[in-house]
Enzyme design. Structure first.
Site, PDB file in Angstrom:
ATOM      1  N   GLU A 143       8.135  51.701 -22.717  1.00 29.76           N
ATOM      2  CA  GLU A 143       8.944  51.087 -23.291  1.00 29.76           C
ATOM      3  C   GLU A 143      10.390  50.916 -21.980  1.00 29.76           C
ATOM      4  O   GLU A 143      10.044  51.713 -21.708  1.00 29.76           O
ATOM      5  CB  GLU A 143       9.902  51.570 -24.761  1.00 29.76           C
ATOM      6  N   SER A 173      22.269  59.342 -12.424  1.00 26.66           N
ATOM      7  CA  SER A 173      20.933  59.138 -12.066  1.00 26.66           C
ATOM      8  C   SER A 173      20.023  58.125 -11.240  1.00 26.66           C
ATOM      9  O   SER A 173      19.105  57.833 -12.066  1.00 26.66           O
ATOM     10  CB  SER A 173      20.648  59.167 -13.633  1.00 26.66           C
ATOM     11  N   LYS A 215      13.748  58.111 -13.067  1.00 31.06           N
ATOM     12  CA  LYS A 215      13.062  57.951 -14.311  1.00 31.06           C
ATOM     13  C   LYS A 215      11.423  58.209 -13.300  1.00 31.06           C
ATOM     14  O   LYS A 215      10.694  58.719 -14.119  1.00 31.06           O
ATOM     15  CB  LYS A 215      12.656  56.532 -14.252  1.00 31.06           C
TER      16      LYS A 215
END
Lengths: 399, 256
Positions: A112, A379, A90
């Site tokens: 969000e 990830s 991210k």
């Protein structure tokens, strides 16, 4: 079809800008700013420095020798996005978007979050670059991921628990969009996945494409050839788009996305949009969604808060439609088993989201030959999930 | 002249919104007719949606109540057909795009015509995306109503010049809901609209008091009220008729 592809902000029939008029000028400003800064040398240099010096890029491409031997088939490499600062992919996107926000003269970002990874990353980038930050998180998720809520607060962000609807990621997006229509002049909505109205799916993909840019170079250096398959988990689909993007042109590289089957795609408790969803328009985009025959968006379920989303980014819908990428569904049980497996085998506690990709590789690798190569996009790291996995296995933890 | 045109003919229009199926569809019919009796010139009927991103909490909750009452698009059409038999008031749907998309654009708009629906407002379909539905709406004589927001600026002319039915002027930033104060310079926005079209302009979002209605009707062609009406329904459930009548009458009387 070819005419459709040429349309701005579309991937075939998917994408578009289905948002209230109040946001249209702002989204156009974002589009213009991004078009300018993506070619601006100073911006690119600044972002590159942040990625290297702050986020810790390039991330490692690690040869998982034990897993390879154990599974007895294809050679397995792991792209270690879990080693980035804040513990997931991210950060790649938020450093880009928050820097863009700053260049646009914004003083506040909103976002969000589902599992909390995107929220933590946004709060981190906002702290570093000196912007105000407010995060919208479904109330249910604030309970599932209480530690991440506190992390965001430590980083100076304000966290709003969202009590509308199903109180999960979809509702957090609703609320962030509502807040953006309320205050656009000083605020940028930092969207966390390759979804939403154009230009978000493109912006997020571009910032995440560093994953496959590095992976492609790294595998060529290590193996002298391209992988046969790359595998990534898919909720909205940002790490998968990042992992796929620079391999799309390499026709012999199979692209495989793993979505959350929850309790199984034949139950009503899953988040498998490609397997079970249908075409619709929601959250600013035309794409595939889990919805009922009336076009009401479904409640979805996954043990992974980060994959618990009823839609998928428009470019994934397009890659699915054209057959360039293939999507499989992984159940909670398979993901938890993979979570445990990679911990024992490689000494890596990965995010439960990423464990969906590991689970598929456990099935896929043995069917491939020893001279073939798979890259898994890992990830994120799994510290945040340890308590939930313990609960799943019936272990009572007292902290 | 269409029913919508007539609503604005030589007068300022009071436009009332409610969510279909809140608290149930029988009451929706009763409440629509009650508001018409009280002087409402146009009725906006919301088709409930699971995720109404342009709505504040009051209308969000009405959507949830309506969906819990098992309201479906098909049932809303049947009810509107029944309402149409009893009144000539213009009826306009407010709906998010997905339920329309799922029903099928052609089938949905054909059904609008069949049931006597005069227009459709789709808050998540801006000017740039309306191409996929515009011709179909035209084919069935359903006006696709455009919205203009405080942030529209140089887009106002473009949107207004293509507007059908009426222009929905969004009074404030943010989502629907009662506001004590509206700061946007709406008079200038309405001025620009008037320079670009003869289509009437009605102001909505945040309006609840007769004073606000009176003020805005001095320069706009109509005033739209949603959340204040939905609040009355939320409070009174199946017994909202009388309060709705009195409220709508007070608003209509306040409009110059």
């Amino acid at each position: 079809m070819s005419k459709e592809i040429m349309k701005k902000g579309r991937f075939g029939q998917y994408g578009g800008q289905y948002i209230p008029e109040t946001l249209m000028n702002e989204i156009k400003k974002l589009e213009e700013a991004y078009a300018y800064y993506q070619k601006d040398e100073a911006f690119c240099k600044e972002l590159d420095t942040l990625l290297k010096e702050y986020a810790g890029r390039p991330s490692l491409l690690y040869y998982a020798e034990k897993m390879t031997e154990d599974l007895g088939g294809a050679k397995i490499y792991i792209k270690r996005e879990d080693l980035n600062h804040t513990g997931s992919h991210k950060i790649n996107n938020v450093l880009g978007q928050v820097l863009l926000a700053k260049k646009m003269g914004k003083t506040r970002v909103i976002a969000e979050t589902g599992a909390g990874q995107h929220g933590v990353a946004t709060a981190t980038a906002a702290a570093l670059l000196g912007l105000e930050c407010e995060i919208f998180m479904g109330k249910l998720d604030t309970q599932r991921q209480a530690l991440n809520v506190y992390r965001m607060e430590l980083l100076g962000a304000k966290v709003h628990p969202v009590t509308s609807g199903t109180m999960t990621l979809k509702d957090a997006v609703n609320e962030a969009m509502r807040e953006w229509t309320n205050r656009v002049d000083d605020t940028l909505y930092v969207l966390g996945s390759v979804m939403g109205p154009h230009p978000f799916p493109t912006i997020v993909r571009d910032f995440q494409s560093v994953i496959s840019k590095e992976a492609r170079e790294q595998i060529l250096e290590k193996e002298g050839k391209l992988p046969d398959a790359v595998v990534a988990c898919v909720g909205g689909g940002s790490n998968a788009m990042g992992m796929f993007y620079n391999f799309i042109g390499d026709e012999n590289v199979r692209l495989i996305g793993c979505e959350a089957a929850g309790h199984g795609i034949n139950t009503d408790q899953h988040a498998a949009t490609i397997a079970k969803g249908s075409l619709g328009v929601f959250h600013g985009m035309k794409s595939l969604f889990c919805q009922n025959e009336e076009g009401q968006i479904s409640e979805v379920y996954s043990i992974s808060a980060g994959l618990d989303y009823p839609g998928i980014g428009p470019e994934h819908a397009y890659l699915h439609e054209t057959g360039r990428a293939r999507y499989v569904s992984i159940t909670d049980e398979e993901a938890v088993s993979a979570f445990e497996y990679i911990a024992r085998t490689e000494g890596i506690i990965c995010a439960i989201e990423s464990a969906h990709a590991v689970a598929h590789v456990m099935k896929l690798a043995p069917t491939m030959s020893k001279d073939e190569i798979i890259i898994i996009c890992l990830s994120g790291r799994g510290d945040k999930d340890v308590a939930a996995i313990a609960r799943y296995r019936g272990v009572d933890l007292h902290e | 002249m269409s029913r919508i045109d007539k609503a604005f003919e030589n007068k300022k229009a009071f436009i009332a919104f409610l969510t279909a199926g809140d608290p149930n569809l029988e009451k929706t019919e009763e409440y629509v007719l009650k508001m018409v009796e009280a002087g409402a010139d146009l009725i906006e009927i919301g088709i409930p949606f699971s995720d109404p991103i342009a709505e504040g909490i009051v209308i969000q909750e009405a959507n949830i109540r309506a969906l819990r009452a098992k309201t479906t698009v098909e049932k809303v059409f049947e009810k509107v057909k029944s309402i149409r038999r009893k009144t000539d008031v213009p009826l306009v749907f407010l709906t998010y795009l997905n339920p329309v998309f799922h029903y099928g654009y052609d089938a949905f708009l054909a059904k609008c015509k069949e049931c006597g629906v005069d227009g459709i407002i789709i808050p998540d379909m801006p000017y740039e995306e309306k191409g996929e539905i515009l011709d179909i709406a035209g084919k069935y004589d359903v006006d696709l109503i455009s919205m203009i927001a405080p942030t529209s600026e140089e887009r106002i002319g473009m949107i207004a010049s293509k507007a059908k039915g009426f222009v929905y002027v969004v009074s404030s930033m943010g989502v629907t809901g009662v506001r004590s104060e509206i700061k946007t310079d709406l008079e200038s926005i309405v001025d620009v609209i008037k320079k670009n079209t003869d289509t009437p302009a009605a102001i909505g979002f945040g309006i609840s008091t007769p004073e606000q209605a009176s003020h805005f009707s001095q320069f706009a062609d109509g005033v739209i009220v949603g959340s204040a009406i939905v609040k009355i329904i939320a409070k009174n459930g199946e017994n909202a008729g009388e309060e709705l009548y009195n409220y709508v009458k007070s608003m209509k009387d306040a409009i110059v």
